[in-house]
Design a protein around this motif. Structure first.
Motif, PDB file in Angstrom:
ATOM      1  N   PHE A  76     -11.224   8.586   5.524  1.00  0.00           N
ATOM      2  CA  PHE A  76     -10.466   7.600   6.310  1.00  0.00           C
ATOM      3  C   PHE A  76      -8.954   7.726   6.135  1.00  0.00           C
ATOM      4  O   PHE A  76      -8.198   7.360   7.027  1.00  0.00           O
ATOM      5  N   CYS A  77      -8.518   8.193   4.973  1.00  0.00           N
ATOM      6  CA  CYS A  77      -7.069   8.230   4.715  1.00  0.00           C
ATOM      7  C   CYS A  77      -6.373   9.103   5.766  1.00  0.00           C
ATOM      8  O   CYS A  77      -6.645  10.292   5.879  1.00  0.00           O
ATOM      9  N   PRO A  78      -5.465   8.518   6.564  1.00  0.00           N
ATOM     10  CA  PRO A  78      -4.890   9.283   7.678  1.00  0.00           C
ATOM     11  C   PRO A  78      -3.746  10.199   7.278  1.00  0.00           C
ATOM     12  O   PRO A  78      -3.301  11.018   8.073  1.00  0.00           O
TER      13      PRO A  78
ATOM     14  N   LEU B  38       2.732   9.885  -0.054  1.00  0.00           N
ATOM     15  CA  LEU B  38       2.150   9.948   1.286  1.00  0.00           C
ATOM     16  C   LEU B  38       1.454   8.656   1.694  1.00  0.00           C
ATOM     17  O   LEU B  38       1.086   8.485   2.855  1.00  0.00           O
ATOM     18  N   CYS B  39       1.252   7.749   0.750  1.00  0.00           N
ATOM     19  CA  CYS B  39       0.483   6.531   1.064  1.00  0.00           C
ATOM     20  C   CYS B  39       1.341   5.545   1.855  1.00  0.00           C
ATOM     21  O   CYS B  39       2.432   5.174   1.432  1.00  0.00           O
ATOM     22  N   ILE B  40       0.833   5.126   3.011  1.00  0.00           N
ATOM     23  CA  ILE B  40       1.589   4.202   3.864  1.00  0.00           C
ATOM     24  C   ILE B  40       1.008   2.788   3.785  1.00  0.00           C
ATOM     25  O   ILE B  40       1.291   1.946   4.637  1.00  0.00           O
ATOM     26  N   ALA B  41       0.166   2.560   2.797  1.00  0.00           N
ATOM     27  CA  ALA B  41      -0.401   1.221   2.546  1.00  0.00           C
ATOM     28  C   ALA B  41      -1.189   0.685   3.735  1.00  0.00           C
ATOM     29  O   ALA B  41      -1.193  -0.514   3.993  1.00  0.00           O
ATOM     30  N   CYS B  42      -1.858   1.587   4.461  1.00  0.00           N
ATOM     31  CA  CYS B  42      -2.575   1.149   5.672  1.00  0.00           C
ATOM     32  C   CYS B  42      -3.881   0.438   5.336  1.00  0.00           C
ATOM     33  O   CYS B  42      -4.415  -0.304   6.154  1.00  0.00           O
ATOM     34  N   GLY B  43      -4.434   0.698   4.161  1.00  0.00           N
ATOM     35  CA  GLY B  43      -5.648   0.002   3.730  1.00  0.00           C
ATOM     36  C   GLY B  43      -6.945   0.578   4.275  1.00  0.00           C
ATOM     37  O   GLY B  43      -8.013   0.019   4.034  1.00  0.00           O
ATOM     38  N   LEU B  44      -6.892   1.696   4.996  1.00  0.00           N
ATOM     39  CA  LEU B  44      -8.138   2.241   5.552  1.00  0.00           C
ATOM     40  C   LEU B  44      -9.095   2.705   4.458  1.00  0.00           C
ATOM     41  O   LEU B  44     -10.309   2.674   4.627  1.00  0.00           O
ATOM     42  N   CYS B  45      -8.550   3.102   3.314  1.00  0.00           N
ATOM     43  CA  CYS B  45      -9.421   3.566   2.228  1.00  0.00           C
ATOM     44  C   CYS B  45     -10.218   2.417   1.617  1.00  0.00           C
ATOM     45  O   CYS B  45     -11.196   2.649   0.899  1.00  0.00           O
ATOM     46  N   LEU B  46      -9.827   1.177   1.930  1.00  0.00           N
ATOM     47  CA  LEU B  46     -10.573   0.034   1.384  1.00  0.00           C
ATOM     48  C   LEU B  46     -11.968  -0.063   2.000  1.00  0.00           C
ATOM     49  O   LEU B  46     -12.758  -0.923   1.623  1.00  0.00           O
TER      50      LEU B  46
HETATM   51  S1  SF4 Z   1      -3.766   2.930   1.918  1.00  0.00           S
HETATM   52 FE1  SF4 Z   1      -5.424   4.334   1.465  1.00  0.00          FE
HETATM   53  S2  SF4 Z   1      -6.008   5.224   3.449  1.00  0.00           S
HETATM   54 FE2  SF4 Z   1      -3.947   4.298   3.730  1.00  0.00          FE
HETATM   55  S3  SF4 Z   1      -2.522   5.982   3.315  1.00  0.00           S
HETATM   56 FE3  SF4 Z   1      -2.807   4.889   1.374  1.00  0.00          FE
HETATM   57  S4  SF4 Z   1      -4.458   6.042   0.359  1.00  0.00           S
HETATM   58 FE4  SF4 Z   1      -4.507   6.643   2.526  1.00  0.00          FE
END
Ligand code: SF4
Ligand code: SF4
Length: 575
Positions: free
Chosen positions: A464-466, A483-491
């Motif tokens: 899922f991590c984009p 690289l983490c944009i705090a999108c939360g998709l990995c949750l």
């Molecule tokens: S929050 Fe999770 S899915 Fe989103 S960029 Fe960071 S590590 Fe990847």
């Protein structure tokens, strides 16, 4: 940054002695990037070379009086000549940054020939009916004077009509009487453009100036189709939300004019975009191209004025006008700054601010009277403050003190990277040689992911991590904070063992191992093949041992089935 195109032979700067009080020769001598022409008086006829591709006119009169087909820019030096301590230096920097230019991408907008006019000016109706396929919504009194009708005329029952659609495809729903057919009822009128003088609606294709003739002329000018610069363009293969179809990153949705929305899993642009560039500046993965001033072009403008120890000033056209108005009553002159004119302060990203600061410059932002989104400015200020630098300020023209500003000096080297985030972390790495005052900054823009006990290394999170912030290698999970944009998709983790903190942590910059599991060997062939946690989880539900690898398991299962059958047969025989 290297300039991709060298237009020096095709570029020209025109200065006019009659219009400015500055010394044009002094300015022209320092402009090496283009030919310079100094005119004694701009009212005399003057012909420009036909092969020029780009012209900077240093006064608006010259721009309007000179025939030219090249791309051009007005750098109105009159706006700055009275208020700066060293106006020539400011003028030179402004011209140099304005000479960095790229032809914008343009798109044809189809409008057709149908125009809807909502108003009561019979002269305007007459003008429009000559040139367009017109439909008029007007009062009964005006309508009477239009007989015999050459256009469709509706007299509305009241002021309650609705407008929907976009330029080229507007629909006006109105209740009233259609005098052309003498029918009463609800009507849906279609038109490519609408003229609605004095209306507060702000939408492309709806002409709302108080001056009715100006509205009419604009509509006539745009009949059929017209060319416009598409302010923004979203690359759906790069946008984290659009490519995954899941609600994750939504940074651009805080667009100040509410022009972006998420629809069917994709980010979509509505007609209310004002072209301020905020979405492009805030997007962490460079998915939004800002055609009015692409990010690289702004970097090159910064390069054009870059000078260690000096002060760069980001300023918009409206702010320049404000400066001119204020300059009349200004008691104290403004210290020398190197201006870079941007379409809107919202379009400057943290990358640009840091780029200027790491080139050894102090950074001032002169806002106009509009409201701005200062997310990028604030995060840059905090990042620099973390390393003890105070060199970026939002200032009003009458209150500028640059003496106390402290920048990191020229430390910029290579800032290559595939997107904004990669380049940004290269810059932060350059700052890391200075002692850190505070290791963490709370922010929505960056994330720290931790994986707790119970992870089965199923790879849902890496899938899922984009951005590639999470990756698995040799039964180990790695996380790259940069690289983490705090999108939360990995949750979406099925084991629910991931935690996400929205923070920028300078002690955790770069890639690091966040989870490692023991790998168990196949008891039959000895090949390592399953993590301990996955084995523990699956062995609770599987009838046969999953400790065996995929090659050995069929054989083991068949043997177990065979043994069971033999056992059952033996038991039957014994009975
Ligand atoms: S929050 Fe999770 S899915 Fe989103 S960029 Fe960071 S590590 Fe990847
Ligand atoms: S900020 Fe960029 S990545 Fe995030 S939703 Fe908007 S376009 Fe997509």
């Amino acid at each position: 940054m290297e300039s991709e195109q060298d237009f020096s032979d095709d570029k020209c700067v025109i200065l006019c002695k009659g219009c400015i009080k500055l010394k044009p020769e002094k300015i022209a001598n320092r402009i090496e990037e283009a030919e310079t022409i100094i005119l004694e008086d701009c009212s005399k006829d003057f012909n420009l070379r036909k092969d020029l591709k780009y012209v900077v006119f240093c006064c608006p009169a010259l721009y309007h009086l000179t025939e030219h087909s090249a791309f051009s820019k007005i750098v109105d030096l009159r706006l700055i000549e009275k208020c700066f301590k060293k106006p020539e230096e400011v003028a030179i920097a402004w011209i140099k940054s304005s000479l960095i230019f790229e032809p914008p991408d343009v798109k044809a907008v189809e409008t057709g020939y149908e125009v809807i006019y909502i108003g009561n000016n019979s002269d305007v109706i007459s003008e429009l009916s000559e040139n367009t396929k017109l439909c008029v919504i007007t009062s009964g009194e005006v309508a009477e004077g239009l007989y015999p009708f050459r256009t469709r005329v509706i007299v509305p029952e009241d002021d309650n009509f609705s407008i929907s659609g976009e330029v080229g495809n507007f629909v006006v729903n109105v209740k009233g009487t259609d005098l052309t057919t003498n029918r009463k009822g609800n009507f849906s009128l279609k038109g490519g453009q609408i003229i609605f003088p004095g209306s507060e609606i702000k939408k492309e294709g709806i002409h709302t100036f108080d001056d009715e003739f100006r509205c009419a002329l604009n509509a006539i000018k745009n009949l059929g189709s017209y060319l416009r610069i598409e302010p923004i363009e979203i690359d759906f293969d790069v946008c984290c939300t659009s490519k995954s179809g899941f609600e994750g990153c939504s940074l651009c949705l805080s667009c100040p004019s509410g022009a972006l929305l998420r629809e069917n899993g994709k980010i979509r642009i509505k007609g209310s975009c004002t072209g301020c560039g905020y979405c492009s500046a805030v997007c962490p993965v460079s998915a939004v191209k800002y055609s009015i001033m692409p990010s690289d072009l702004l970097m090159r403008k910064i390069d054009a004025v870059s000078s260690e120890g000096k002060t760069i000033a980001f300023i918009c056209e409206d702010s320049l006008k404000k400066l001119y108005r204020m300059s009349k009553g200004m008691k104290k002159k403004i210290p020398e700054v190197l201006p870079v004119v941007v379409p809107c302060i919202n379009s400057i990203s943290e990358l640009h601010y840091l780029y200027a600061a790491l080139n050894g410059m102090n950074v001032l932002v002169f806002p106009c009277d509009s409201e701005h989104k200062l997310t990028n400015f604030e995060i840059t200020r905090k990042i620099l403050a973390t390393f003890g630098f105070d060199c970026i300020r939002i200032v009003e023209f009458d209150n500028i003190d640059i003496k106390k500003l402290r920048n990191p000096g020229k430390i910029l080297k290579n800032v290559e990277g595939k997107n904004k985030r990669e380049k940004l972390f290269r810059m932060i790495n350059l700052l890391m040689k200075y002692p850190v005052k505070k290791s963490k900054i709370e922010t929505e823009l960056f994330g720290i992911v931790e994986v707790n006990e119970g992870c089965t290394l199923c790879m849902t999170c890496t899938f899922f991590c984009p951005t590639g912030a999470l990756r698995k290698e040799n039964e180990t999970l790695y996380f790259n904070h940069g690289l983490c944009i705090a999108c939360g998709l990995c949750l979406a983790c099925p084991e629910n063992v991931i935690t996400l903190n929205k923070v920028l942590d300078f002690e955790k910059i770069g890639e690091r191992e966040i989870y490692k599991d023991e790998v168990l060997k196949c008891p039959s062939c000895g090949r390592p093949h399953i993590t301990k946690s996955m084995y523990e989880k699956l062995s609770k539900v599987s009838k046969y041992s999953i400790l065996f690898c995929s090659d050995c398991r069929p054989k083991v299962i068949l043997e177990a089935i065979y043994e069971e059958m033999m056992k059952e047969e033996g038991e039957e025989r014994n009975e």
